[in-house]
Design a protein around this motif. Structure first.
Motif, mmCIF file in Angstrom:
data_model
loop_
_atom_site.group_PDB
_atom_site.id
_atom_site.type_symbol
_atom_site.label_atom_id
_atom_site.label_comp_id
_atom_site.label_asym_id
_atom_site.label_seq_id
_atom_site.Cartn_x
_atom_site.Cartn_y
_atom_site.Cartn_z
ATOM 1 N N GLU A 134 70.950 72.933 39.166
ATOM 2 C CA GLU A 134 72.105 72.400 39.908
ATOM 3 C C GLU A 134 71.662 71.569 41.104
ATOM 4 O OE1 GLU A 134 74.372 75.911 40.748
ATOM 5 O OE2 GLU A 134 75.476 75.776 38.853
ATOM 6 N N ASP A 135 70.546 71.948 41.730
ATOM 7 C CA ASP A 135 70.047 71.241 42.908
ATOM 8 C C ASP A 135 69.119 70.079 42.563
ATOM 9 O OD1 ASP A 135 71.481 73.083 44.387
ATOM 10 O OD2 ASP A 135 69.724 74.272 44.977
ATOM 11 N N GLY A 136 68.871 69.865 41.261
ATOM 12 C CA GLY A 136 68.002 68.776 40.836
ATOM 13 C C GLY A 136 66.534 68.999 41.172
ATOM 14 N N MET A 137 66.128 70.260 41.260
ATOM 15 C CA MET A 137 64.739 70.584 41.591
ATOM 16 C C MET A 137 63.995 71.042 40.344
ATOM 17 S SD MET A 137 65.213 72.723 45.189
ATOM 18 C CE MET A 137 65.422 74.221 44.305
ATOM 19 N N CYS A 138 62.686 70.839 40.346
ATOM 20 C CA CYS A 138 61.846 71.355 39.271
ATOM 21 C C CYS A 138 61.695 72.863 39.490
ATOM 22 C CB CYS A 138 60.481 70.671 39.285
ATOM 23 S SG CYS A 138 59.324 71.401 38.107
ATOM 24 N N PHE A 139 62.209 73.635 38.554
ATOM 25 C CA PHE A 139 62.187 75.095 38.669
ATOM 26 C C PHE A 139 60.769 75.629 38.842
ATOM 27 C CE2 PHE A 139 61.693 79.133 36.326
ATOM 28 C CZ PHE A 139 62.413 79.955 37.171
ATOM 29 N N ILE A 140 59.850 75.128 38.051
ATOM 30 C CA ILE A 140 58.480 75.651 38.051
ATOM 31 C C ILE A 140 57.791 75.388 39.382
ATOM 32 C CG2 ILE A 140 56.212 75.351 36.945
ATOM 33 C CD1 ILE A 140 57.819 75.060 34.300
ATOM 34 N N GLN A 141 58.083 74.249 40.006
ATOM 35 C CA GLN A 141 57.504 73.962 41.319
ATOM 36 C C GLN A 141 58.232 74.719 42.430
ATOM 37 O OE1 GLN A 141 57.687 69.695 41.531
ATOM 38 N NE2 GLN A 141 55.766 69.449 40.403
ATOM 39 N N ALA A 142 59.556 74.838 42.295
ATOM 40 C CA ALA A 142 60.347 75.484 43.350
ATOM 41 C C ALA A 142 60.185 77.001 43.372
ATOM 42 C CB ALA A 142 61.825 75.123 43.189
ATOM 43 N N TYR A 143 59.976 77.607 42.189
ATOM 44 C CA TYR A 143 59.904 79.067 42.092
ATOM 45 C C TYR A 143 58.692 79.503 41.282
ATOM 46 C CZ TYR A 143 64.638 78.535 43.780
ATOM 47 O OH TYR A 143 65.727 78.196 44.533
ATOM 48 N N PRO A 144 57.493 79.181 41.737
ATOM 49 C CA PRO A 144 56.294 79.484 40.938
ATOM 50 C C PRO A 144 56.067 80.978 40.702
ATOM 51 C CG PRO A 144 55.683 78.780 43.147
ATOM 52 C CD PRO A 144 57.163 78.561 43.016
#
Length: 174
Positions: A134-144
């Motif tokens: 929803e926030d347009g962020m890369c999940f893997i980078q944002a929540y490693p």
């Protein structure tokens, strides 16, 4: 560029079926698998989404359901976390897991076996995955540190290996 059909549309390398483990969802995927067989579209594999909910114990919310509270649930998270921190701190970083959906039969893995297509893996439910999308962020980078990251990476690696690779002339010249 990629290979094109006579109508000018890009050729598909294959389909990836994504399902949750309950029967209603798997029934829809079986229809799609039959469609792929009829249209000769290769199936790269099946992914089980929201297979379980996984989180560290310290990130859970705890409720008391004692009779002396009139049967209503009362948030006792702070007390539980404090007790664990005092008496057994190692438990706070243990991953707790729960089924979100009631699995049906052998689940998506069994369905993949029956249709003779690869089972690519299971992705646990992580609320941060939706948030990052929803926030347009890369999940893997944002929540490693998420328990879903290793599953997503493993599935992506399998898909990349399964796709037909075309060498791009520009890449070869660089």
């Amino acid at each position: 560029g990629g290979e094109m059909n006579p109508d000018g549309h890009a050729k598909l390398g294959g389909a990836i079926m994504v399902t949750t483990p309950e029967e209603v969802a798997m029934m829809d995927v079986r229809k799609e698998l039959n469609f792929c067989v009829k249209t000769k579209l290769p199936v790269l594999g099946i992914v089980e989404n929201m297979s379980t909910f996984q989180t560290r114990v310290q990130d859970l919310t705890f409720y008391s359901n004692r009779d002396n509270d009139g049967g209503k649930k009362v948030d006792c998270t702070r007390e539980v976390i404090e007790t664990l921190r005092e008496k057994c701190p190692d438990i706070l970083n243990v991953i707790a897991s729960a089924n979100v959906f009631p699995p049906s039969g052998d689940g998506p893995r069994g369905m993949a076996e029956r249709y003779k297509v690869p089972f690519l893996g299971s992705i646990p439910l992580d609320p941060q995955l939706l948030k990052s999308c929803e926030d347009g962020m890369c999940f893997i980078q944002a929540y490693p540190q998420s328990t879903a990251v290793s599953s997503i990476n493993m599935i992506a690696d399998q898909i990349i290996r399964a796709l037909p690779v075309e060498e791009d002339a520009e890449m070869l010249q660089g």
